[in-house]
Design an enzyme around this catalytic site. Structure first.
Site, PDB file in Angstrom:
ATOM      1  N   GLU A 144      41.885  38.367  38.755  1.00 19.90           N
ATOM      2  CA  GLU A 144      40.423  38.464  38.646  1.00 19.90           C
ATOM      3  C   GLU A 144      39.791  38.479  40.035  1.00 19.90           C
ATOM      4  O   GLU A 144      38.845  39.220  40.301  1.00 19.90           O
ATOM      5  CB  GLU A 144      39.899  37.289  37.825  1.00 19.90           C
ATOM      6  CG  GLU A 144      38.390  37.278  37.623  1.00 19.90           C
ATOM      7  CD  GLU A 144      37.666  36.500  38.709  1.00 19.90           C
ATOM      8  OE1 GLU A 144      36.529  36.859  39.058  1.00 19.90           O
ATOM      9  OE2 GLU A 144      38.264  35.527  39.210  1.00 19.90           O
TER      10      GLU A 144
ATOM     11  N   ASP B  53      37.717  41.728  41.159  1.00 22.56           N
ATOM     12  CA  ASP B  53      36.303  41.601  41.496  1.00 22.56           C
ATOM     13  C   ASP B  53      35.963  42.412  42.749  1.00 22.56           C
ATOM     14  O   ASP B  53      34.938  43.101  42.811  1.00 22.56           O
ATOM     15  CB  ASP B  53      35.971  40.123  41.709  1.00 22.56           C
ATOM     16  CG  ASP B  53      34.551  39.905  42.171  1.00 22.56           C
ATOM     17  OD1 ASP B  53      33.620  40.216  41.418  1.00 22.56           O
ATOM     18  OD2 ASP B  53      34.365  39.426  43.311  1.00 22.56           O
TER      19      ASP B  53
ATOM     20  N   GLU C 265      37.819  42.048  34.977  1.00 21.36           N
ATOM     21  CA  GLU C 265      38.097  42.165  36.405  1.00 21.36           C
ATOM     22  C   GLU C 265      39.587  42.031  36.695  1.00 21.36           C
ATOM     23  O   GLU C 265      40.131  42.724  37.566  1.00 21.36           O
ATOM     24  CB  GLU C 265      37.298  41.118  37.166  1.00 21.36           C
ATOM     25  CG  GLU C 265      35.802  41.392  37.153  1.00 21.36           C
ATOM     26  CD  GLU C 265      34.996  40.366  37.912  1.00 21.36           C
ATOM     27  OE1 GLU C 265      33.864  40.689  38.306  1.00 21.36           O
ATOM     28  OE2 GLU C 265      35.492  39.247  38.110  1.00 21.36           O
TER      29      GLU C 265
END
Length: 230
Positions: free
Chosen positions: A47, A51, A123
């Site tokens: 993640e 991101d 993400e």
């Protein structure tokens, strides 16, 4: 590659067959799964990577799409496209929710519907796609599932709170005030109700799964009402 029908269906939907099966599984594994076995077993590190890649892909897309728009007009669009609620909607569109690996308690608590879990998993999926197939594969996922979201920022380029504040100041009002007037639901899935007010103007309220989402919905309602009437 996998006998798990949820994994097979997800890969069909996103248009990529993972060479590294463990990357796919890790992207779908919430930190609650397996009693929190550590960040190398769940999707938190992916993640983090995803991101950053999402920010790059979004900036790239906005730079190409809005060739005549200055930085000040690009930034709020980027914020709208990368926020948690947007990623959660994409996760649902892609079918990521159906393949998530959650603890039994998180499952019972409605984890497959939480914006926080869905957004992080989306993400993480971008991060996994990047590691498995490179930026081209990650970009294909982005182009496929952010189409609807991109249309929204073309039609509504500004964040509702920004739009309301700019309008209010232009009309001679003070900065809008936001007040939490209600909260319901359990701690793991709260619902907020927020009121936005301007002196001399009837307030409006908005609801959301986070304070920020409720504020945006309230701001959008007040801005729409006042500008439609004006």
């Amino acid at each position: 590659m996998s006998k798990d029908p949820a994994l097979a269906e997800l890969q069909d939907r996103i248009g990529h067959r993972f060479k590294d099966r463990e990357l796919l599984i890790r992207a779908l594994t919430h930190s609650s799964f397996g009693d929190g076995a550590g960040d190398r077993s769940n999707n938190e590190r992916l993640e983090f990577l995803g991101d950053r890649i999402l920010g790059l892909l979004t900036a790239e897309k906005l730079y190409e799409t809005f060739a005549d728009v200055a930085e000040g007009g690009l930034a709020p669009r980027l914020n709208a496209l990368v926020r948690r609620e947007t990623c959660a909607r994409v996760a649902l569109d892609a079918g990521i929710d159906k393949a998530l690996r959650l603890s039994k308690s998180e499952e019972r608590g409605g984890g497959r519907e939480k914006d926080s879990i869905l957004g992080d998993a989306c993400e993480a999926m971008i991060g996994a796609l990047y590691l498995d197939g490179g930026l081209k594969v990650a970009r294909h996922f982005y182009d496929s599932f952010w189409k609807k979201e991109l249309k929204k920022v073309i039609d509504k380029p500004r964040d509702p709170k920004t739009a309301l504040q700019e309008w209010a100041l232009a009309q001679g009002y003070d900065v809008p005030r936001y007040t939490i007037v209600g909260r319901s639901g359990p701690d793991h899935a709260p619902k907020f109700k927020v009121e936005v007010s301007l002196e001399g103007v009837k307030p409006e309220r908005g609801k959301g799964s986070s304070k920020q989402a409720a504020e945006r919905n309230a701001a959008e309602a007040l801005f729409k009402r006042e500008t439609d009437n004006g």
